[in-house]
Design an enzyme around this catalytic site. Structure first.
Site, PDB file in Angstrom:
ATOM      1  N   HIS A  51       0.900  -1.271  -0.032  1.00 48.69           N
ATOM      2  CA  HIS A  51       0.185   0.100  -0.003  1.00 48.69           C
ATOM      3  C   HIS A  51       0.976   1.185   0.243  1.00 48.69           C
ATOM      4  O   HIS A  51       2.065   1.275   0.096  1.00 48.69           O
ATOM      5  CB  HIS A  51      -1.006   0.133   1.218  1.00 48.69           C
ATOM      6  CG  HIS A  51      -0.245   0.070   2.577  1.00 48.69           C
ATOM      7  ND1 HIS A  51       0.014  -1.233   3.284  1.00 48.69           N
ATOM      8  CD2 HIS A  51       0.044   1.350   3.260  1.00 48.69           C
ATOM      9  CE1 HIS A  51       0.787  -0.573   4.376  1.00 48.69           C
ATOM     10  NE2 HIS A  51       0.850   0.549   4.405  1.00 48.69           N
ATOM     11  N   ALA A  52       0.250   2.423  -0.033  1.00 52.66           N
ATOM     12  CA  ALA A  52       0.970   3.703  -0.168  1.00 52.66           C
ATOM     13  C   ALA A  52      -0.005   4.407   0.936  1.00 52.66           C
ATOM     14  O   ALA A  52      -1.031   4.109   0.920  1.00 52.66           O
ATOM     15  CB  ALA A  52       1.038   4.247  -1.430  1.00 52.66           C
TER      16      ALA A  52
END
Length: 146
Positions: A51-52
């Site tokens: 994820h970011a």
């Protein structure tokens, strides 16, 4: 935002015949710590992250054992091998991250700049790439937070 802002942060280390002690104060990292969490009991071959974050900054520490942090800013990809408990990896916002290659008994300590907020996540890589590289030829949006 990009990989050029990622940096290894060497934390204070006090050692004597009894062992070593490392401490972290807000002056050692470029954000105020608002959340702490840790990953452990990670099975062989497992991957974490994927994820970011839109706003969140982090300092990731291999408090015990080792693992790799694979970072992607939408243009470049770089892998960092963490294996020293007195060093942390500073991650600014807008970097896709995968944590992988955990050694047996690894303990990953994460200091975060914000409390948990599901709305701060990019969990789909294509959406992250579209955001950081801009939509339909438009430049990526820059955000300013205080």
């Amino acid at each position: 935002m990009g990989l050029e802002q990622v940096k290894l942060v060497e934390l204070p280390k006090i050692s004597d015949s009894r062992g070593s002690l490392t401490f972290i104060e807000n002056k050692h990292i470029p954000f105020e710590v608002r959340r702490v969490y840790y990953l452990y009991d990670i099975g062989a071959g497992e991957k974490r992250g994927s994820h970011a974050h839109k706003n969140l900054q982090q300092l990731i520490i291999a408090a015990s054992g080792s693992f790799d942090v694979v970072l992607d800013d939408g243009k470049n990809r770089q892998t960092f091998h963490l294996n020293r408990s007195h060093c942390g990896l500073y991650l600014p916002r807008l970097l896709w991250r995968d944590l992988e290659n955990f050694s047996a008994g690894s303990f990953c300590l994460v200091l975060a700049s914000e409390p948990y907020d599901e709305n701060d996540y990019f969990r789909n890589y294509d959406e992250f790439i579209e955001h950081v590289n801009g939509k339909k030829g438009e430049p990526a949006r820059e955000y300013t937070f205080s």
